[in-house]
Design an enzyme around this catalytic site. Sequence first.
Site, mmCIF file in Angstrom:
data_model
loop_
_atom_site.group_PDB
_atom_site.id
_atom_site.type_symbol
_atom_site.label_atom_id
_atom_site.label_comp_id
_atom_site.label_asym_id
_atom_site.label_seq_id
_atom_site.Cartn_x
_atom_site.Cartn_y
_atom_site.Cartn_z
ATOM 1 N N ASP A 161 0.863 -1.162 0.000
ATOM 2 C CA ASP A 161 0.000 0.000 0.000
ATOM 3 C C ASP A 161 0.911 1.227 0.000
ATOM 4 O O ASP A 161 2.112 1.124 0.290
ATOM 5 C CB ASP A 161 -0.871 -0.039 1.258
ATOM 6 C CG ASP A 161 -1.739 1.189 1.417
ATOM 7 O OD1 ASP A 161 -2.289 1.669 0.416
ATOM 8 O OD2 ASP A 161 -1.872 1.668 2.555
ATOM 9 N N ASP A 180 -0.088 4.980 1.219
ATOM 10 C CA ASP A 180 -0.243 5.868 2.377
ATOM 11 C C ASP A 180 -0.152 5.089 3.679
ATOM 12 O O ASP A 180 -0.833 4.075 3.875
ATOM 13 C CB ASP A 180 -1.592 6.593 2.306
ATOM 14 C CG ASP A 180 -1.682 7.511 1.100
ATOM 15 O OD1 ASP A 180 -2.327 8.555 1.199
ATOM 16 O OD2 ASP A 180 -1.097 7.179 0.050
ATOM 17 N N ARG A 230 -14.588 12.285 0.556
ATOM 18 C CA ARG A 230 -13.386 13.012 0.967
ATOM 19 C C ARG A 230 -12.804 13.832 -0.178
ATOM 20 O O ARG A 230 -12.343 14.954 0.018
ATOM 21 C CB ARG A 230 -12.352 12.021 1.519
ATOM 22 C CG ARG A 230 -12.704 11.499 2.913
ATOM 23 C CD ARG A 230 -11.693 10.482 3.403
ATOM 24 N NE ARG A 230 -11.850 9.198 2.733
ATOM 25 C CZ ARG A 230 -10.862 8.353 2.483
ATOM 26 N NH1 ARG A 230 -9.618 8.668 2.819
ATOM 27 N NH2 ARG A 230 -11.087 7.197 1.903
ATOM 28 N N SER A 268 -2.557 1.701 -4.640
ATOM 29 C CA SER A 268 -2.968 2.673 -3.636
ATOM 30 C C SER A 268 -4.364 3.219 -3.887
ATOM 31 O O SER A 268 -4.750 3.468 -5.038
ATOM 32 C CB SER A 268 -1.965 3.845 -3.643
ATOM 33 O OG SER A 268 -2.410 4.896 -2.826
#
Length: 211
Positions: free
Chosen positions: A10, A12, A55, A98
């Site tokens: 991944d 982040d 978001r 990601s």
Amino acid sequence: MSARLLVVLDADSTLIRNEVIELLADEAGRGAAVAAATASAMRGEVDFAASLRARVLELQGVRTAAFARVLARIEPTPGVRELIAAVHERGGIVGVVSGGFHEILDAVAGELGVDEWRANRLEVAADALTGRVDGEIVDAAAKASTLREWADRHGVPPERTIAIGDGANDLLMMQAAALGVAFNAKPAVRAQADLVIGLVDLAQVIPLLPR
């Protein structure tokens, strides 16, 4: 020529210490709200794709010039360069998939020596973010299918694959790999992983690499 192993991370909070969407939200003065929503998504409390859309909507109006400021704040995770070098020394490849964004990952992954990467893209109009994701969202299912796609493309047997992640949207990818490693992970992820690494140091993965 086939690769001897595949390690997929991944981005982040795994490849890097940061959550890129929170850094972008800081540019819009909405960092705290987006950070809370990100934490909820990583714990698996809400649907990832729906949460990401909500978001990203908070990023509407952020100028593309902000990408350079965000890149300047990125911190590679300790041990990441050592892990990537060790995989390459063993004839393997490193991939990053990601739920974050190509606009940042393209620079970071390239600089770190990552071989393959995939992420979401942010829609832009008139040099500003529209608040929408451009194209299909990279969610948990996409992460798992990407790991399988890269293994097939590079001729890596399934038993020589490792996936490393921290959030609930990494679980399917971790299950698709021969070894799923929870790194700097949320409790739900630690509970379902094959192995948990508590130290925030990706060099801890090196002894796990198949020879």
